[in-house]
Scaffold this active site. Structure first.
Site, PDB file in Angstrom:
ATOM      1  N   LYS A   1      51.502  64.691  33.643  1.00  0.00           N
ATOM      2  CA  LYS A   1      49.839  64.059  33.869  1.00  0.00           C
ATOM      3  C   LYS A   1      49.521  65.150  35.242  1.00  0.00           C
ATOM      4  O   LYS A   1      49.807  64.731  36.190  1.00  0.00           O
ATOM      5  CB  LYS A   1      49.951  62.818  34.254  1.00  0.00           C
TER       6      LYS A   1
ATOM      7  N   GLY B   1      52.348  63.517  45.495  1.00  0.00           N
ATOM      8  CA  GLY B   1      51.320  63.343  45.907  1.00  0.00           C
ATOM      9  C   GLY B   1      50.719  62.688  47.063  1.00  0.00           C
ATOM     10  O   GLY B   1      51.802  62.733  48.054  1.00  0.00           O
ATOM     11  N   SER B   2      49.869  62.051  47.329  1.00  0.00           N
ATOM     12  CA  SER B   2      49.508  61.168  48.510  1.00  0.00           C
ATOM     13  C   SER B   2      50.237  59.892  48.776  1.00  0.00           C
ATOM     14  O   SER B   2      50.960  59.426  47.735  1.00  0.00           O
ATOM     15  CB  SER B   2      48.041  60.669  48.598  1.00  0.00           C
TER      16      SER B   2
ATOM     17  N   THR C   1      48.943  56.744  46.979  1.00  0.00           N
ATOM     18  CA  THR C   1      49.324  56.502  45.437  1.00  0.00           C
ATOM     19  C   THR C   1      50.720  56.508  45.245  1.00  0.00           C
ATOM     20  O   THR C   1      51.159  55.984  44.176  1.00  0.00           O
ATOM     21  CB  THR C   1      48.719  57.974  44.935  1.00  0.00           C
ATOM     22  N   GLY C   2      51.592  57.325  45.863  1.00  0.00           N
ATOM     23  CA  GLY C   2      53.184  57.385  45.651  1.00  0.00           C
ATOM     24  C   GLY C   2      53.570  55.951  46.038  1.00  0.00           C
ATOM     25  O   GLY C   2      54.404  55.660  45.104  1.00  0.00           O
TER      26      GLY C   2
ATOM     27  N   GLU D   1      57.568  62.568  46.254  1.00  0.00           N
ATOM     28  CA  GLU D   1      57.563  63.341  47.125  1.00  0.00           C
ATOM     29  C   GLU D   1      55.920  63.554  47.844  1.00  0.00           C
ATOM     30  O   GLU D   1      54.838  63.730  47.106  1.00  0.00           O
ATOM     31  CB  GLU D   1      57.919  64.927  46.593  1.00  0.00           C
TER      32      GLU D   1
ATOM     33  N   CYS E   1      51.891  70.167  51.035  1.00  0.00           N
ATOM     34  CA  CYS E   1      52.250  68.868  51.685  1.00  0.00           C
ATOM     35  C   CYS E   1      53.307  69.184  52.929  1.00  0.00           C
ATOM     36  O   CYS E   1      53.261  68.411  53.790  1.00  0.00           O
ATOM     37  CB  CYS E   1      53.245  68.065  50.607  1.00  0.00           C
TER      38      CYS E   1
ATOM     39  N   GLU F   1      46.914  61.891  57.908  1.00  0.00           N
ATOM     40  CA  GLU F   1      46.928  63.196  57.130  1.00  0.00           C
ATOM     41  C   GLU F   1      45.679  63.712  56.887  1.00  0.00           C
ATOM     42  O   GLU F   1      44.806  62.915  56.277  1.00  0.00           O
ATOM     43  CB  GLU F   1      47.938  63.106  55.982  1.00  0.00           C
TER      44      GLU F   1
END
Ligand code: TXE
Length: 497
Positions: free
Chosen positions: A194, A247-248, A251-252, A270, A304, A401
């Site tokens: 995705k 991702g962020s 969301t993770g 990650e 990242c 971040e």
């Protein structure tokens, strides 16, 4: 100005009725909704892509499951590796086409697209190809004594987990997908990818090349659309055995919770963080400036592992920031497809607006903006590379971040204080330590809380070296041999004779 000419294949790809890639073919999609792809250098819509629905998710998951138990299970480990090597070769053959497409969608400058998204991706792919034929268990002698003279032997097997859902962000949309896809395929898993809704195109082309490489239909599938809608459908699908997410952090965490709540599905995360870079006083100011440019500003800071918190000796900080500002002022800022551009736009409008809001917050908090801190005129999502001098370790820009070209600096006096500052974060993806005193550096290694620690370098990833975060920067490791643990289950087999 030396804007490159788009290849014919790229222009025609943009005008296709793009949607998804399922079971070995491009699929337009069943729903009527389409979402725009915007060129961050101009702010213009360059393509539209079909928004996926449950129908595409189900078709992709079914295809991946059928290939997992069928064609891919029947493909020998050696041949799986050969497939990945052929795909690596095709990525090289289509290097310019894919690099242009990627730069158009993500704003990444063309040189970085060529070097990282294509060349590095091919290297990673070949590394994983080598593992495909080397995944093995152990045989062992059992420990307990025999009761009546019977004997036992035992062995372990590494078995593929099944269908992997790979959720990919927009900052390195080919490379991060390659990490997930190559790891999954080497272990015998199949995958549904995705992509980010900001960069939905390049993986459609990579999936086509995978077919050309001889990878059977259904082994690699791509479903495009909103993460909020498709994420839960993919993670909650009964065929999903594992989720690999990059991702962020927020969301993770949501993805991790969903995977756990749905019968403890395997998950690797990650995530980002707020990576620190510490410079010791023996490093010259010019070397510090070079190190900061490498650690903080590449790809407009949208990496990242990039550093965002910088600690400089009090004796050096004024001179270093002045020299750094001078270097930033010389950067050629421009469109991603201009060969001479050194610093491009941010990847999308939402991210651009987030960075501008952070500039405002820094001003409100009374941080000194030593350089930059503004949007740049003209179309596209450009901001100045920025230097912020923090008042204290508690300032927002030392803690949150940004994922942008915003480096925040704090002076330190004692090395003990420095280690405490480096570790004062809920995150721990990557860090760097800069000194000519290697003995001192090695003594600090086990005191710095971070998944990766670079010494006199930053932002270098190698497929042989595990990569992943500690604390709130993630769960699990990619690369090295460590990845195998995350794409296989360990089965123990015990025999009495
Ligand atoms: O990231 P998300 P977004 C940071 C960066 C950026 C911010 C938001 O600061 O400004 O995050 O960016 C999918 N279930 N990073 O919104 O949400 C989504 O479609 C399942 C840092 O793009 O993390 C995309 O494919 N999936 C970061 C992927 O998750 C969901 C890299 C990443 O999106 C989902 C990217 C859901 N509920 C952004 N919601 C890093 N540090 O590497 C979204 N997605």
């Amino acid at each position: 100005m030396s804007e490159i000419r788009l290849l014919e294949q790229v222009s025609s790809f943009l005008t296709r009725n793009n949607g998804h890639y399922i079971n070995g073919r491009a699929v337009n999609g069943s729903g009527s909704e389409r979402f725009p792809v915007v060129n961050p250098s101009s702010g213009e819509v360059i393509a539209e892509v079909n928004e996926g629905t449950a129908e595409e998710v189900n078709a992709a998951m079914d295809a991946a499951r059928a290939a997992f138990t069928g064609s891919w299970a029947q493909t020998s480990p050696m041949e799986r590796g050969n497939c990945l090597n052929r795909l690596a070769e095709l990525l090289q053959q289509h290097r310019e086409e894919l690099a242009q497409l990627e730069s158009l969608c993500s704003g990444k400058i063309i040189q970085l697209s060529r070097l990282f998204e294509l060349d590095q991706s091919s290297h990673f792919m070949r590394y994983f190809a080598g593992w495909a034929s080397k995944i093995s268990g152990e045989t062992m002698s059992l420990s307990l004594p025999s009761m009546q003279g019977e004997k036992y032997t035992a062995f372990t097997r590494r078995e593929p987990v099944g269908v992997v859902v790979g959720i990919v962000p927009w900052n390195f949309s080919i490379m991060i997908a390659v990490w997930k896809m190559a790891a999954a395929l080497a272990c015998g898993c199949t995958i549904v990818l995705k992509p980010s809704e900001f960069t939905p195109l390049t993986l459609l082309r990579v999936a086509e090349l995978a077919k050309e490489a001889g990878i059977p239909d259904g082994v690699i599938n791509v479903v495009n659309g909103s993460g909020r809608t498709l994420g839960p459908l993919l993670i909650g699908h009964p065929h999903c055995a594992k989720v690999s997410f990059t991702g962020s952090v927020p969301t993770g965490i949501a993805v991790g919770k969903e995977a756990m709540a749905d019968n403890l599905k395997r998950v690797t995360l990650e995530l980002g963080g707020k990576n620190g870079a510490a410079f010791l006083a023996d490093v010259t100011p010019d070397a510090m400036v070079n190190g900061i440019l490498e650690a903080g500003y590449m790809n407009q800071g949208q990496i990242c592992a990039a550093a965002e918190r910088f600690y400089l000796p009090k004796s050096h900080i004024d001179e270093v920031l002045q020299k750094l500002a001078q270097r930033l002022s010389q950067l050629h800022i421009g469109a991603s497809l201009d060969e001479s551009t050194e610093f491009g736009p941010l990847a999308n409008r939402a991210h651009y607006e987030k960075i501008l809001a952070l500039f405002d917050k820094a001003r409100q908090e009374g941080n000194e903006i030593v350089y930059g801190g503004n949007a740049l005129q003209g179309p596209g999502f450009f901001v100045e590379p920025t230097i912020i001098r923090a008042k204290s370790a508690q300032d927002l820009l030392m803690r949150e971040e940004t994922f942008g070209p915003v480096c925040t600096f704090l002076a330190y006096e004692e090395e003990e204080e420095l280690i405490a500052m480096m570790n004062d974060s809920p995150y721990g993806l990557a860090a760097s330590l800069w000194t000519n005193d290697l003995s001192k550096a090695l003594r600090m290694v086990d005191r710095i809380e971070s998944g990766t620690l670079w010494i006199n370098m930053h932002n270098f990833l190698d497929p042989a070296l595990p990569f992943g975060g500690i604390k709130a920067s993630g769960i699990g490791r990619e690369f090295g041999s460590a990845f195998i643990e995350h794409y296989t289950e360990l089965k123990s087999v015990m025999v009495r004779y």
